[in-house]
Design a protein around this motif. Structure first.
Motif, mmCIF file in Angstrom:
data_model
loop_
_atom_site.group_PDB
_atom_site.id
_atom_site.type_symbol
_atom_site.label_atom_id
_atom_site.label_comp_id
_atom_site.label_asym_id
_atom_site.label_seq_id
_atom_site.Cartn_x
_atom_site.Cartn_y
_atom_site.Cartn_z
ATOM 1 N N VAL A 84 0.844 -1.203 0.000
ATOM 2 C CA VAL A 84 0.000 0.000 0.000
ATOM 3 C C VAL A 84 0.875 1.247 0.000
ATOM 4 N N LEU A 85 1.904 1.249 0.822
ATOM 5 C CA LEU A 85 2.778 2.424 0.877
ATOM 6 C C LEU A 85 3.560 2.593 -0.417
ATOM 7 N N ALA A 86 4.113 1.507 -0.939
ATOM 8 C CA ALA A 86 4.875 1.589 -2.187
ATOM 9 C C ALA A 86 3.987 2.061 -3.338
ATOM 10 N N SER A 87 2.745 1.584 -3.371
ATOM 11 C CA SER A 87 1.847 1.985 -4.464
ATOM 12 C C SER A 87 1.365 3.425 -4.311
ATOM 13 N N SER A 88 1.559 4.028 -3.152
ATOM 14 C CA SER A 88 1.160 5.417 -2.915
ATOM 15 C C SER A 88 2.263 6.412 -3.249
ATOM 16 N N GLU A 89 3.459 5.936 -3.472
ATOM 17 C CA GLU A 89 4.600 6.838 -3.639
ATOM 18 C C GLU A 89 4.459 7.776 -4.827
ATOM 19 N N THR A 90 3.958 7.305 -5.942
ATOM 20 C CA THR A 90 3.789 8.179 -7.102
ATOM 21 C C THR A 90 2.788 9.282 -6.793
ATOM 22 N N ALA A 91 1.694 8.916 -6.147
ATOM 23 C CA ALA A 91 0.643 9.898 -5.832
ATOM 24 C C ALA A 91 1.121 10.963 -4.850
ATOM 25 N N ILE A 92 2.030 10.606 -3.954
ATOM 26 C CA ILE A 92 2.482 11.580 -2.946
ATOM 27 C C ILE A 92 3.789 12.259 -3.335
ATOM 28 N N GLY A 93 4.421 11.776 -4.389
ATOM 29 C CA GLY A 93 5.603 12.434 -4.910
ATOM 30 C C GLY A 93 6.902 12.174 -4.160
ATOM 31 N N THR A 94 6.937 11.134 -3.369
ATOM 32 C CA THR A 94 8.166 10.787 -2.655
ATOM 33 C C THR A 94 8.115 9.331 -2.223
ATOM 34 N N SER A 95 9.249 8.808 -1.804
ATOM 35 C CA SER A 95 9.288 7.409 -1.370
ATOM 36 C C SER A 95 9.071 7.304 0.136
ATOM 37 N N MET A 96 8.417 6.224 0.524
ATOM 38 C CA MET A 96 8.143 5.927 1.937
ATOM 39 C C MET A 96 8.828 4.642 2.386
ATOM 40 N N VAL A 97 9.035 3.727 1.476
ATOM 41 C CA VAL A 97 9.643 2.447 1.828
ATOM 42 C C VAL A 97 11.069 2.417 1.291
ATOM 43 N N GLY A 98 11.854 1.586 1.875
ATOM 44 C CA GLY A 98 13.262 1.524 1.505
ATOM 45 C C GLY A 98 14.100 2.159 2.587
ATOM 46 N N GLY A 99 15.279 1.669 2.740
ATOM 47 C CA GLY A 99 16.120 2.142 3.824
ATOM 48 C C GLY A 99 17.182 3.112 3.384
ATOM 49 N N GLY A 100 18.114 3.318 4.267
ATOM 50 C CA GLY A 100 19.258 4.160 3.981
ATOM 51 C C GLY A 100 19.093 5.627 4.310
ATOM 52 N N ARG A 101 17.916 6.032 4.739
ATOM 53 C CA ARG A 101 17.712 7.441 5.049
ATOM 54 C C ARG A 101 17.979 7.700 6.530
ATOM 55 N N VAL A 102 18.589 8.849 6.783
ATOM 56 C CA VAL A 102 18.839 9.337 8.132
ATOM 57 C C VAL A 102 18.060 10.640 8.265
ATOM 58 N N PHE A 103 17.415 10.817 9.406
ATOM 59 C CA PHE A 103 16.579 11.998 9.641
ATOM 60 C C PHE A 103 17.089 12.739 10.868
#
Length: 163
Positions: A84-103
């Motif tokens: 559900v999250l991966a399929s929403s990424e195009t609609a929201i204009g950014t990625s939600m799943v996948g690693g490697g990000r630091v916040f």
């Protein structure tokens, strides 16, 4: 099953944290949360509804909780959430799943996102220090989310990245 209030969840409830690569606001946020809420309202494992909740924070972070004392999430049900999250990424204009990000939180209060090298470079330049608030997307329970999702870099695994 109706979605439960996140604040009502026990500390030992299982948790997944998804961090957006860019801020998700306005219509994009509404789209994302609508899709997530629709999924959670019917989310089940082996035909049993999951007692679940979600929390949205800082225009970047989606926390999904499941009270496994009621019903445990299965691999297939968790995969469904990721789809559900991966399929929403195009609609929201950014990625939600996948690693490697630091916040981390910048001096102006905004959430910054980068990879480990970017965080290290920010440390070298003085933009990030041991006192900088960081976000630990690896927390695995609601209690950890409440206690240490945002904390100083020195108290987190992020300290290893400071130069």
């Amino acid at each position: 099953m109706p979605i439960t209030q996140f604040a009502d969840f026990p500390d030992d409830a299982r948790l997944w944290v998804f961090g957006a690569a860019a801020p998700v606001t306005g219509a994009a946020r509404d789209t994302l949360l609508q899709r997530v809420d629709q999924h959670l309202a019917q989310w089940a494992a082996h035909g049993m509804p999951l007692v679940c909740a979600r929390e949205w924070r800082d225009d970047h972070f989606l926390a999904i909780a499941v009270d496994e004392a009621a019903t445990g999430a299965s691999g297939c049900s968790i995969d469904g959430l990721f789809r559900v999250l991966a399929s929403s990424e195009t609609a929201i204009g950014t990625s939600m799943v996948g690693g490697g990000r630091v916040f981390w939180r910048e001096a102006n209060g905004a959430v910054a996102v980068g990879n480990r090298d970017a965080f290290g470079r920010a440390s070298t330049s003085g933009a990030v220090s041991a006192a900088t608030s960081v976000f630990d997307t690896t927390v695995g329970t609601v209690g950890e989310w409440r206690a240490r999702f945002e904390q100083p870099a020195a108290a987190s695994w992020h300290a290893r990245l400071l130069r």
